[in-house]
Design an enzyme around this catalytic site. Structure first.
Site, PDB file in Angstrom:
ATOM      1  N   HIS A  78       0.822  -1.216   0.000  1.00 50.43           N
ATOM      2  CA  HIS A  78       0.000   0.000   0.000  1.00 50.43           C
ATOM      3  C   HIS A  78       0.850   1.257   0.000  1.00 50.43           C
ATOM      4  O   HIS A  78       1.941   1.306   0.571  1.00 50.43           O
ATOM      5  CB  HIS A  78      -1.012   0.002   1.154  1.00 50.43           C
ATOM      6  CG  HIS A  78      -0.433   0.065   2.533  1.00 50.43           C
ATOM      7  ND1 HIS A  78      -0.088   1.252   3.141  1.00 50.43           N
ATOM      8  CD2 HIS A  78      -0.179  -0.903   3.448  1.00 50.43           C
ATOM      9  CE1 HIS A  78       0.350   1.011   4.365  1.00 50.43           C
ATOM     10  NE2 HIS A  78       0.316  -0.295   4.576  1.00 50.43           N
ATOM     11  N   ASP A  80      -0.136   4.416   1.105  1.00 51.93           N
ATOM     12  CA  ASP A  80      -0.383   5.447   2.122  1.00 51.93           C
ATOM     13  C   ASP A  80       0.354   5.169   3.423  1.00 51.93           C
ATOM     14  O   ASP A  80       0.761   4.039   3.711  1.00 51.93           O
ATOM     15  CB  ASP A  80      -1.886   5.586   2.399  1.00 51.93           C
ATOM     16  CG  ASP A  80      -2.495   4.320   2.985  1.00 51.93           C
ATOM     17  OD1 ASP A  80      -2.195   3.217   2.477  1.00 51.93           O
ATOM     18  OD2 ASP A  80      -3.265   4.423   3.955  1.00 51.93           O
ATOM     19  N   ASP A 108       6.262   1.184   6.662  1.00 49.79           N
ATOM     20  CA  ASP A 108       4.905   0.657   6.500  1.00 49.79           C
ATOM     21  C   ASP A 108       4.157   1.583   5.554  1.00 49.79           C
ATOM     22  O   ASP A 108       3.598   2.586   5.999  1.00 49.79           O
ATOM     23  CB  ASP A 108       4.221   0.579   7.870  1.00 49.79           C
ATOM     24  CG  ASP A 108       2.813   0.022   7.824  1.00 49.79           C
ATOM     25  OD1 ASP A 108       2.421  -0.503   6.760  1.00 49.79           O
ATOM     26  OD2 ASP A 108       2.109   0.127   8.841  1.00 49.79           O
ATOM     27  N   GLU A 141      -5.021   2.100   2.776  1.00 56.67           N
ATOM     28  CA  GLU A 141      -4.989   0.891   3.618  1.00 56.67           C
ATOM     29  C   GLU A 141      -5.085   1.246   5.091  1.00 56.67           C
ATOM     30  O   GLU A 141      -5.806   0.591   5.857  1.00 56.67           O
ATOM     31  CB  GLU A 141      -3.703   0.104   3.332  1.00 56.67           C
ATOM     32  CG  GLU A 141      -3.692  -1.318   3.880  1.00 56.67           C
ATOM     33  CD  GLU A 141      -3.168  -1.425   5.309  1.00 56.67           C
ATOM     34  OE1 GLU A 141      -3.272  -2.517   5.889  1.00 56.67           O
ATOM     35  OE2 GLU A 141      -2.641  -0.413   5.842  1.00 56.67           O
ATOM     36  N   GLU A 142      -4.382   2.298   5.486  1.00 54.41           N
ATOM     37  CA  GLU A 142      -4.348   2.682   6.894  1.00 54.41           C
ATOM     38  C   GLU A 142      -5.668   3.314   7.359  1.00 54.41           C
ATOM     39  O   GLU A 142      -5.899   3.476   8.543  1.00 54.41           O
ATOM     40  CB  GLU A 142      -3.201   3.668   7.139  1.00 54.41           C
ATOM     41  CG  GLU A 142      -1.821   3.159   6.776  1.00 54.41           C
ATOM     42  CD  GLU A 142      -1.299   2.090   7.723  1.00 54.41           C
ATOM     43  OE1 GLU A 142      -2.062   1.641   8.604  1.00 54.41           O
ATOM     44  OE2 GLU A 142      -0.129   1.695   7.569  1.00 54.41           O
ATOM     45  N   HIS A 346       3.975   2.813  12.945  1.00 43.09           N
ATOM     46  CA  HIS A 346       2.971   3.759  13.457  1.00 43.09           C
ATOM     47  C   HIS A 346       3.494   4.550  14.649  1.00 43.09           C
ATOM     48  O   HIS A 346       2.713   5.133  15.403  1.00 43.09           O
ATOM     49  CB  HIS A 346       1.659   3.052  13.848  1.00 43.09           C
ATOM     50  CG  HIS A 346       0.930   2.457  12.683  1.00 43.09           C
ATOM     51  ND1 HIS A 346      -0.397   2.069  12.756  1.00 43.09           N
ATOM     52  CD2 HIS A 346       1.324   2.190  11.420  1.00 43.09           C
ATOM     53  CE1 HIS A 346      -0.772   1.576  11.586  1.00 43.09           C
ATOM     54  NE2 HIS A 346       0.275   1.643  10.760  1.00 43.09           N
TER      55      HIS A 346
END
Length: 374
Positions: A78, A80, A108, A141-142, A346
């Protein structure tokens, strides 16, 4: 050999491009150019952009294989990132890539994208065999797996694939992931003066507290978790609170267990409101389905062979988090999630080892050549 310098430089270049959820356009344009330079035919999935309310759609690239009889293979990641993810300044210390400290790094999932592109360069530069390859770089995705949820499946030919979007050492294979339910409630009480006539009020805070106290939360069993993550309400200490919002979730590898846990949390809210003469507006929504791929499935056997070929230990395990893999499997594209070595995602302490980037790129290249022999 994987070109380590090129891989690291490109990863560094990628994380410097802002791409928060629903704002992936600049990064998508960057990737489109990269993919076309590699000889891929590139399409933008406009359906996903409009449905997700994003400034770009999913990016899909197709590379014709050197072996025409091979099955099409999907490789996905992904585009984003989460906040704080703007103005990222990556640094390398002792073979580990970090951000400067005020932002996430963006491994990520830009580590997944970087290793996929490098693996394709590697196999083409070394004239290694490969079948038809489809790349899918998703949006949002997030923000709830939006790109995978709204994917125009007609644009994808592959029925098998791998998603590069997990922590864990390179060689980690995620073959099971949970479904998730969103649980949101607004509890309505009755306002009154907390000093002069508290008896005339109905405390929404009290009703919410009683409900949450009765809920089974956090680790429920080996397959199920639940959490209340947000509580908001109230105006002043001298007013009996008449409105409280609760936001939570439940996850499970078992649909039956998830249904039971969600029902339990809703019933706790309803029972508490009856006791306090409050009212509740409750919304539950299945955010994404669970997925499970049998460990004996040829998809996993292929990944195990490729891991051995790449000098890695294959570890098959389950995850407590959702990913695009959940929706791909629900759409009939059998996929598992692979670890890239990203760590502390994150957070502003997010990191990835240079060695893990290289190992994962080598692993993806081995998967492509193994798939070509199918």
């Amino acid at each position: 050999m994987i070109d380590q310098e090129r891989l690291v430089n490109e990863f560094i270049e990628m994380v410097k491009i802002n791409s928060l959820s629903k704002k992936e356009k600049d990064f998508a344009e960057y990737l489109r150019r990269k993919m076309e330079d590699l000889g891929l035919e590139v399409v933008i999935d406009d359906t996903s952009a409009s449905s997700a309310g994003a400034d770009s759609g999913n990016l899909i690239g197709r590379l014709k294989g050197s072996r025409k009889s091979s099955l099409p293979l999907l490789l996905a990641a992904h585009m984003d990132t989460v906040a704080p993810g703007e103005g990222i300044e990556p640094v390398i210390e002792n073979g580990v890539i970090y951000s400067k400290g005020e932002t996430i790094l963006g491994a990520d999932d830009k580590s997944g994208i970087a290793v996929i592109l490098e693996a394709i360069r590697h196999i083409r530069e070394n004239n290694l065999p490969y079948g038809e390859i489809e790349l899918l770089f998703t949006i949002g995705e997030e923000a709830g797996l939006l790109g995978a949820r709204y994917l125009n499946s007609n644009l994808i030919r592959s029925r098998i694939g791998y998603v590069l979007d997990s922590g864990g050492e390179p060689g980690t294979i995620i073959n099971r992931g949970p479904a998730q339910d969103k649980i949101e409630a607004v509890i309505h009480g009755k306002a009154s003066h907390a000093g002069a006539e508290p008896e005339q009020g109905i405390s929404a805070i009290q009703a919410a507290a009683r409900a949450i106290d009765r809920m089974k939360l956090l680790r429920i069993d080996e397959e199920t978790t639940a959490n209340i993550g947000v509580i908001s309400g109230g105006q002043a200490t001298n007013i009996v609170c008449d409105r409280v919002e609760i936001k939570g979730e439940a996850r499970s590898l078992s649909d039956e267990k998830l249904d039971r846990q969600t029902r339990h949390m809703v019933e706790c809210i309803e029972e508490s409101c009856r006791e306090f003469a409050a009212k509740a507006d409750i919304i539950t929504e299945r955010m994404y389905p669970a997925f499970a791929v049998d460990e004996e499935d040829p998809l996993i056997e292929l990944a195990k062979r490729a891991a051995e070929k790449a000098g890695l230990q294959a570890i098959v395990t389950s995850s407590g988090g959702g990913s695009d893999t959940n929706y791909f499997n629900a759409r009939g594209i059998r996929t598992v999630n692979l670890g890239t070595g990203m760590n502390k995602v994150h957070t502003t302490e997010e990191e990835i080892k240079v060695g893990h980037l290289v190992s994962t790129a080598r692993y993806v290249a081995a998967i492509i050549t193994e798939a070509a022999a199918m």
